[in-house]
Design a protein around this motif. Sequence first.
Motif, PDB file in Angstrom:
ATOM      1  N   SER A  72      -8.005  12.038   7.184  1.00 27.81           N
ATOM      2  CA  SER A  72      -9.106  11.308   7.817  1.00 27.81           C
ATOM      3  C   SER A  72      -9.542  12.068   9.057  1.00 27.81           C
ATOM      4  O   SER A  72      -8.713  12.427   9.903  1.00 27.81           O
ATOM      5  N   ARG A  89       0.814  -1.210   0.000  1.00 21.74           N
ATOM      6  CA  ARG A  89       0.000   0.000   0.000  1.00 21.74           C
ATOM      7  C   ARG A  89       0.849   1.262   0.000  1.00 21.74           C
ATOM      8  O   ARG A  89       0.368   2.345   0.321  1.00 21.74           O
ATOM      9  N   ARG A 117     -14.400   2.509  10.019  1.00 20.71           N
ATOM     10  CA  ARG A 117     -13.445   3.293   9.231  1.00 20.71           C
ATOM     11  C   ARG A 117     -12.595   2.357   8.379  1.00 20.71           C
ATOM     12  O   ARG A 117     -12.772   1.152   8.383  1.00 20.71           O
ATOM     13  N   ASP A 118     -11.669   2.956   7.654  1.00 21.73           N
ATOM     14  CA  ASP A 118     -10.820   2.195   6.744  1.00 21.73           C
ATOM     15  C   ASP A 118      -9.628   1.613   7.508  1.00 21.73           C
ATOM     16  O   ASP A 118      -8.902   2.342   8.188  1.00 21.73           O
ATOM     17  N   PHE A 119      -9.438   0.298   7.379  1.00 21.02           N
ATOM     18  CA  PHE A 119      -8.296  -0.354   8.033  1.00 21.02           C
ATOM     19  C   PHE A 119      -6.978   0.255   7.568  1.00 21.02           C
ATOM     20  O   PHE A 119      -6.055   0.452   8.365  1.00 21.02           O
ATOM     21  N   ASN A 120      -6.869   0.574   6.275  1.00 25.03           N
ATOM     22  CA  ASN A 120      -5.628   1.115   5.736  1.00 25.03           C
ATOM     23  C   ASN A 120      -5.255   2.438   6.392  1.00 25.03           C
ATOM     24  O   ASN A 120      -4.075   2.698   6.666  1.00 25.03           O
ATOM     25  N   LEU A 121      -6.259   3.289   6.643  1.00 24.05           N
ATOM     26  CA  LEU A 121      -5.972   4.575   7.276  1.00 24.05           C
ATOM     27  C   LEU A 121      -5.437   4.379   8.689  1.00 24.05           C
ATOM     28  O   LEU A 121      -4.542   5.099   9.127  1.00 24.05           O
ATOM     29  N   TYR A 132     -11.199  -0.301  11.679  1.00 20.29           N
ATOM     30  CA  TYR A 132     -12.138  -1.168  10.959  1.00 20.29           C
ATOM     31  C   TYR A 132     -13.362  -1.493  11.812  1.00 20.29           C
ATOM     32  O   TYR A 132     -14.501  -1.476  11.324  1.00 20.29           O
TER      33      TYR A 132
END
Length: 350
Positions: free
Chosen positions: A248, A48, A291-295, A287
Motif C-alpha cells: 500500500s 482476515r 483507504r482500505d480499513f483492512n490495510l 478508512y
Amino acid sequence: IDVSGQGVTLRAVVVGTASGAKRSWRPWVENTLGLAILVGTGVALWNRRRAFVELLDASWVDLLAMGALVLVAWIAASAQTWFLFRVERAPIGFGENLAVTLCANFANYLPMRVGTVLRVQYMKQVHGLRYARFGSIFGIRTVLLVSASGLLGGIATIGLWVVEGRPAWALLVTFLGMAVGALIALFVPLPRMRENGRRLSRVWNDFVDGFAAARARPLVSAIVLGLTLLQQLALGVRLHIGFEAFQSDASVWFMLLLAPLVMLVSFVAFTPGGLGLREAAIGYVAYATGRDFNLGLFAGSLDRAVLIALTALLGVPSFIYVWRRLRSSKDYEGSPTESRTGGRSGASLR
C-alpha cells in the motif's frame, strides 16, 4: 493501589475514596469495553488472516528498520522525562532513565497497567522525587503531547485535503481544536476547579498546572516539544514501512496524520499496552481518508508485532533491574509532599 511482592510495594495515592467507591462501576465498564475491543480486533485479524499472509511482503531489512525506529521513539520519549527530571535536579542518569522507561512500557502490558505507578514509585523511593513534582512533569508532557499532536495532525490533515483531495472533516476539526486550545492555554492562564475529589476536577487541574509550567519555562517546553515531534516522526516512518509491507502506497501526509493520532490513542488507552485500540485507530484513519480499513489494521498489527518483540527483549531485563533497585533502596521516610529532590529553586518547573 498496592501491588506487593518480595518486600516491594508500589503505591499510588487515591484521592476521594468515598466518591470513588460510588463509581466502582467505572473499572468494570472500562475493562469490559477494553476486552470487547481487544477480542473484536483479534477476531477481525483472524477472519482476515489469509489476506494478511497473501499481502505481507516484508523483508528482514524492513523489520530491522521498524525495530530501529521503535528504539528511536523510545529514546526520544525517555529523553523527554530525563530532561525534565534533571530540571527538577533528580540525580538520574540517562541510561538509568531509559531502563525505567522500558520497564514502564513492559509493565503497561501487565494487568492493571502498572507501568506509570512503578515509575512514580521508583523516582520517589530511589531518587526522592516527590509525587507533586512527578505530577508536574507528567502534566507538562501531556500538554506538549496534545500541542504537538494538534499542530502536526492539523497540518497533515490540511495537506491531505489540498494535495490528495481527501478531506477528513472530523479529524481536521479535532486536530485544529486541539492546536488552537493548546495555544490559547499556553498564553492565557486557565482557572482551576475546586478540588472535590472528582476525577474531572483532578484531570482539569493537572492540565492547568502543566500549562502553567510550560509558560514558566519556555526553553524547557521547546526542547520537550521538539523531542515529542521526533518521537511522532519516528512512528510515522515506521508505519509507512508497515503499509508498504502490505503493498500500500502511503503518502507523507497520511503518515504525518496517523502518527499523532496513534500516539494520543496509546496515551489514553485503557487496554494493556493499548492492544486493539491502536490497531483499530490506524484502520479508522485509513478508512476516513479513503483507504482500505483492512490495510490499516494489517499495518498496525505488523507494527505491534515488532513493538511486542522489542518490549519483551528489552523490557523484561529492565523490569528486573528496576525491581531490584526498588528492593535494595531504602524507602524515603518523608511525606509525599516533602522530599530530598525537587526543591524550590531556579531549576524547578514550578
